[in-house]
Design an enzyme around this catalytic site. Structure first.
Site, PDB file in Angstrom:
ATOM      1  N   CYS A   1       0.859  -1.191   0.000  1.00 20.69           N
ATOM      2  CA  CYS A   1       0.000   0.000   0.000  1.00 20.69           C
ATOM      3  C   CYS A   1       0.896   1.242   0.000  1.00 20.69           C
ATOM      4  O   CYS A   1       1.898   1.243   0.701  1.00 20.69           O
ATOM      5  CB  CYS A   1      -0.891   0.038   1.246  1.00 20.69           C
ATOM      6  SG  CYS A   1      -1.922  -1.418   1.443  1.00 20.69           S
ATOM      7  N   PRO A   2       0.567   2.324  -0.680  1.00 23.96           N
ATOM      8  CA  PRO A   2      -0.620   2.470  -1.513  1.00 23.96           C
ATOM      9  C   PRO A   2      -0.370   2.155  -2.987  1.00 23.96           C
ATOM     10  O   PRO A   2      -1.215   2.427  -3.826  1.00 23.96           O
ATOM     11  CB  PRO A   2      -0.953   3.955  -1.353  1.00 23.96           C
ATOM     12  CG  PRO A   2       0.398   4.605  -1.275  1.00 23.96           C
ATOM     13  CD  PRO A   2       1.325   3.594  -0.618  1.00 23.96           C
TER      14      PRO A   2
END
Lengths: 315, 74
Positions: B11-12
């Site tokens: 992430c992200p």
């Protein structure tokens, strides 16, 4: 400012709430600016930069409670600094035994985790309670939008944490299991029928289930603040403990006002003492009782006193 | 149905890759995203829902998850 006789005159009214803090050097002060919730419009930021350049040192300091502090301000310039910041636009903050400027995270406007409008709460508390003398010691209020609690709400005298109570409409549920997967607390498991089962005791009201649910089967049945009281840091840290749940956003100012009234009364004659230490001395029931009168639907049935953190062990 | 393998992507970046993949699809198309357990499976579905897409289901396959989604909007 100098008058005709060459003596310095200063509008002492500007100093009433504090915010002018003595520095090491002769004549020099830090001027702490009032920035509730840490939100600063860009035009205000530019104005502050102008004033800092004209009257201050080579830098400003970002305080740990979200204010901008002008450094190296000569006390003779107090009136000019206040005037040039613009009375209505950028006020000076406080220090001493008063209600301080509330802190807050970004809240729910643009942060996907935020459950409540912490910015609005911080502004409202700042407008209505800022600078109120407590008679005893400083009084800090902080707002966190969700249980991630970046602002560390429980280290405030009164700390607010955004919360929602989830409710499931089974007919809307498609049994995708995302809620159970998302729930870090183990408050949701999948039953034999493939539908979620809710275990309320484990829920800390973070709303992750509502946020992830693709069909809006999980909805927020209640929204408000989890309220903890009695926190502080410093030499002898205390973590505030739970006094209310799902306090509606529009009751925040009334709630703090009642906590302050109890504090003023119970700490009378006790000297310079924070509310957490008064709760430990008086017992939690006294404050719970007082709050129940005005907030019967939100005050918890029982709680524990603020918890001391043993930061000196091992020395 | 297209499958986008986001395993091993943190992430992200996984979410941004999912967005880029969705740009190549037409509204109403369905797509499968393969997601690691942990943060990815908790964050990516919610973020894609926030973008307005329709989440159709999630199932665990071996050590990862398969998210099925219908593209909504241009």
């Amino acid at each position: 400012m100098a008058n005709d006789t060459g003596k310095t005159t200063i509008d002492l009214g500007n100093l009433k709430a504090g915010g002018f803090i003595k520095e090491r050097g002769k004549d020099l002060f830090t001027v702490r600016l009032r920035v509730p919730g840490g939100r600063m419009t860009v035009p205000r930021l530019k104005k502050i930069a102008d004033v800092a350049e004209k009257f201050g040192g080579e830098f400003v300091h970002l305080s740990v409670r979200q204010s901008i502090e002008l450094i190296n301000i000569n006390f003779k310039d107090f009136d000019a600094v206040v005037a040039e910041l613009g009375e209505g636009e950028q006020k000076v903050a406080s220090c001493g035994a008063r209600v301080r400027v509330p802190t807050a995270c970004g809240g729910c406007e643009y942060n996907p985790n935020g459950l409540v409008d912490t910015q609005r709460s911080a502004l409202e508390v700042d407008e209505k309670l800022f600078g109120t003398p407590t008679g005893h010691h400083k009084f800090k209020v902080g707002f966190a939008g969700c249980p991630f609690d970046c602002p560390k709400s429980a280290t405030n005298d009164v700390g607010f944490q955004g919360a929602i109570w989830p409710e499931l409409n089974k007919d809307e549920c498609i049994s995708c299991g995302l809620c159970a997967k998302s729930c870090a607390e183990g408050a949701i498991t999948l039953g034999a029928d493939g539908k979620p089962e809710f275990h309320p005791d484990a829920c800390i009201y973070c709303g992750d289930c509502v946020k992830v649910c693709p069909t809006e089967a999980w909805k927020a049945a209640k929204k408000g603040y989890t309220v903890r009281i009695g926190g502080k840091w410093g030499r002898h840290p205390l973590v505030g403990t739970l006094f209310a749940t799902f306090l509606p956003e529009d009751r925040v100012v009334d709630f703090i006002t009642e906590v302050l009234a109890w504090y003023k009364e119970k700490a009378d004659g006790a000297g310079r003492i924070r509310i957490g230490d008064i709760i430990i001395k008086e017992g939690t029931e006294s404050l719970l009782d007082r709050l129940r009168a005005g907030f019967p639907d939100f005050v918890v049935a029982e709680t524990i006193p603020p918890q001391a953190i043993a930061t000196q062990v091992g020395k | 149905m297209q499958t986008v393998d986001l395993r091993g992507v943190a992430c992200p970046t996984n979410f941004v890759k999912a967005k880029l993949a969705l740009e190549m699809l037409d509204e109403g198309d369905t797509v499968e995203f393969l997601l690691d357990d942990g943060e990815p499976v908790k964050n990516v579905p919610r973020s894609l829902k926030g973008e307005g897409h329709k989440l159709l289901g999630l199932k665990q396959v071996d050590d990862h998850y398969v998210l099925t989604l219908e593209k909504v909007g241009e």
